[in-house]
Design an enzyme around this catalytic site. Structure first.
Site, short mmCIF file in Angstrom:
data_model
loop_
_atom_site.label_atom_id
_atom_site.label_comp_id
_atom_site.label_asym_id
_atom_site.label_seq_id
_atom_site.Cartn_x
_atom_site.Cartn_y
_atom_site.Cartn_z
N MET A 22 36.98 -10.00 -6.72
CA MET A 22 36.58 -11.02 -7.83
C MET A 22 37.41 -11.93 -8.42
O MET A 22 37.21 -12.52 -9.73
CB MET A 22 35.80 -9.82 -8.68
CG MET A 22 34.66 -8.96 -8.26
SD MET A 22 34.48 -7.85 -9.47
CE MET A 22 33.66 -6.61 -8.51
N SER A 23 38.58 -12.34 -8.02
CA SER A 23 39.39 -13.28 -8.57
C SER A 23 39.94 -14.28 -7.48
O SER A 23 39.08 -14.58 -6.47
CB SER A 23 40.65 -12.31 -9.04
OG SER A 23 41.32 -11.75 -7.96
N SER A 60 44.54 -6.53 -10.65
CA SER A 60 44.23 -5.25 -11.27
C SER A 60 44.96 -4.09 -11.08
O SER A 60 45.42 -3.81 -9.56
CB SER A 60 42.66 -4.86 -10.89
OG SER A 60 41.71 -5.76 -11.32
N TYR A 99 33.68 -12.82 -14.33
CA TYR A 99 32.61 -11.85 -14.77
C TYR A 99 33.03 -11.65 -16.26
O TYR A 99 32.10 -10.80 -17.00
CB TYR A 99 32.92 -10.60 -13.85
CG TYR A 99 34.12 -9.77 -13.88
CD1 TYR A 99 34.52 -9.45 -15.07
CD2 TYR A 99 34.78 -9.97 -12.80
CE1 TYR A 99 35.73 -8.54 -14.79
CE2 TYR A 99 35.92 -9.15 -12.64
CZ TYR A 99 36.42 -8.51 -13.71
OH TYR A 99 37.50 -7.81 -13.69
N GLU A 100 34.11 -11.96 -16.75
CA GLU A 100 34.31 -11.67 -18.25
C GLU A 100 33.36 -12.57 -19.20
O GLU A 100 33.38 -12.85 -20.17
CB GLU A 100 35.65 -11.96 -18.68
CG GLU A 100 36.64 -10.69 -17.91
CD GLU A 100 37.99 -11.02 -18.14
OE1 GLU A 100 38.51 -10.48 -18.93
OE2 GLU A 100 38.74 -11.56 -17.21
N HIS A 102 36.06 1.68 -10.32
CA HIS A 102 37.19 0.73 -11.09
C HIS A 102 38.36 1.85 -11.24
O HIS A 102 39.34 1.23 -10.93
CB HIS A 102 36.62 0.41 -12.27
CG HIS A 102 37.73 -0.64 -12.86
ND1 HIS A 102 38.26 -1.69 -12.28
CD2 HIS A 102 38.43 -0.68 -14.08
CE1 HIS A 102 38.99 -2.42 -13.19
NE2 HIS A 102 39.33 -1.52 -14.21
N HIS A 123 38.85 -13.49 -15.59
CA HIS A 123 37.88 -13.51 -14.29
C HIS A 123 36.51 -14.20 -14.87
O HIS A 123 36.28 -14.10 -16.23
CB HIS A 123 37.59 -12.06 -14.19
CG HIS A 123 38.85 -11.31 -13.70
ND1 HIS A 123 39.53 -10.55 -14.60
CD2 HIS A 123 39.30 -11.00 -12.37
CE1 HIS A 123 40.43 -9.95 -14.04
NE2 HIS A 123 40.24 -10.07 -12.69
N ALA A 144 43.29 -6.78 -6.05
CA ALA A 144 42.87 -5.77 -5.73
C ALA A 144 41.70 -5.96 -4.86
O ALA A 144 40.80 -6.88 -5.35
CB ALA A 144 42.45 -4.87 -6.71
N HIS A 187 44.57 -4.96 -17.02
CA HIS A 187 45.08 -6.30 -17.34
C HIS A 187 45.67 -6.52 -18.79
O HIS A 187 44.90 -6.66 -19.65
CB HIS A 187 44.04 -7.50 -16.96
CG HIS A 187 43.57 -7.42 -15.69
ND1 HIS A 187 44.21 -8.61 -14.90
CD2 HIS A 187 42.72 -6.93 -14.84
CE1 HIS A 187 43.77 -8.33 -13.77
NE2 HIS A 187 42.85 -7.32 -13.84
N ASN A 201 40.15 0.23 -1.95
CA ASN A 201 39.02 1.08 -1.47
C ASN A 201 38.47 0.62 -0.39
O ASN A 201 38.41 -0.70 -0.02
CB ASN A 201 38.09 1.07 -2.79
CG ASN A 201 37.64 -0.29 -3.22
OD1 ASN A 201 38.38 -0.90 -3.70
ND2 ASN A 201 36.38 -0.66 -2.54
N1 HPA Z 1 34.55 -5.39 -4.30
C1 HPA Z 1 34.96 -6.38 -5.17
N2 HPA Z 1 35.99 -6.26 -5.90
C2 HPA Z 1 36.90 -5.29 -5.64
C3 HPA Z 1 36.71 -4.02 -4.82
C4 HPA Z 1 35.44 -4.15 -4.11
O1 HPA Z 1 35.12 -3.02 -3.35
N3 HPA Z 1 37.81 -3.26 -4.79
C5 HPA Z 1 38.89 -4.17 -5.84
N4 HPA Z 1 38.19 -5.37 -6.06
#
Ligand code: HPA
Length: 297
Positions: free
Chosen positions: A218-219, A37, A92-93, A254, A90, A120, A68, A242
């Site tokens: 998440m990947s 990401s 989640y998609e 996001h 992903h 990320a 993406h 973050n």
């Molecule tokens: N959690 C999950 N996935 C992420 C995060 C997060 O804080 N930051 C970037 N991808």
């Protein structure tokens, strides 16, 4: 489709997509990079680009997430060439894990040996700050499934692949040394992989910390599992975009993840370029291009 033919189907589909890429590059590079990401623009750090939209490849779904793009990019760093995935799929998609990891099977079909996965992540460990780059030392797969579930095709890998060293010690050592030359202290981190798409709750982050995770995303984990099943050497580079939920007072958004990705592109790009140079130097060079796709840069 009958489940008894399902994995065989993956191999055949991956071969078909790989054949299109081979029509562009008869001798594909031995190094590949998956861009996470906010990091898609890293392809611009590579010259001599050939861009092949996923839509032109058989069996490739289209990424649905902002940040993406959907391209396979052949690119160069000096004489070294790499295959870059600009955009990933992903869980989640709504894709199953076989679809999520399909690009890795295509790389396997192409004979790629070294894979750099970027992602990320949210920083769980309190010393991690947005902008830090970490090298994954291990992962905890909490997605709730495994990409190798189902009948195993022995041509793709073994039934019960060892996962004691998913992220290659050798590549981690190389990456650390290359990072040091860039003035960067590449910290090691354990990655917790969650299904998303909602970010975690503070209680979940506390749980992940107790489990031994340093960053969360998440990947990456399903891709790394399939790459190891395929016998590739894997390096995982994660950008802390973050503070994970509850680590700071601020919500996780996001937009901030994407922005942090963009801000850190120069240094991540430099590190990836150096790693491509090192790793491609370990294998025979590849040749020029053929076919319908134009080369730029
Ligand atoms: N959690 C999950 N996935 C992420 C995060 C997060 O804080 N930051 C970037 N991808």
């Amino acid at each position: 489709m009958k489940s008894s033919t399902k994995r065989e189907g993956v191999a055949a589909r991956a071969d078909e997509a790989a054949a299109v890429l081979r029509s562009v590059h008869p001798e594909p590079p031995a190094v590949a990079v998956v861009l996470g990401s906010g990091m898609g623009s890293l392809v611009d750090r590579f010259t001599n680009q050939t861009v092949i939209p996923y839509a032109k490849l058989p069996h490739f779904p289209t990424p649905t997430v902002e940040g993406h793009a959907g391209n396979v990019v052949f690119g160069s760093v000096e004489a070294a060439r790499a295959i870059l995935f600009q955009g990933r799929f992903h869980y989640y998609e709504g894709h199953d894990l076989e679809t999520v990891t399909f690009p890795i099977r295509v790389l396997q079909s192409l004979g790629v040996r070294s894979l750099i996965l970027t992602a990320a992540t949210g920083g769980i460990r309190p010393d991690l700050r947005p902008g830090n780059i970490v090298s994954l030392s291990d992962h905890i797969n909490l997605i709730g499934s495994n990409p190798l579930r189902g009948l195993n095709d022995p041509r793709l890998g073994e039934r019960f692949p060892d996962m004691t060293e998913v992220y290659s010690k050798r590549l981690r050592t190389l990456a650390r040394a290359e990072a040091k030359r860039l003035g960067l202290d590449l910290i090691a981190a354990v990655y917790a992989c969650l299904p998303g798409p909602s970010y975690e709750t503070p209680a979940e982050i506390k749980m992940l910390r107790a489990l031994g995770a340093d960053v969360v995303g998440m990947s990456t984990a399903p891709e790394a599992i399939v790459a190891r099943h395929a016998g590739m050497e894997v390096l995982g580079l994660a950008l802390v975009t973050n503070a994970a939920a509850g680590v700071k007072e601020t919500p996780v958004r996001h937009e901030d993840v994407l922005e942090a990705g963009l801000r850190s592109t120069p240094i991540v790009g430099k590190l990836i370029r150096r790693m491509v140079l090192r790793l491609a130097g370990e294998s025979p060079g590849d040749t020029g291009l053929t076919g319908e796709f134009a080369t730029t840069g």
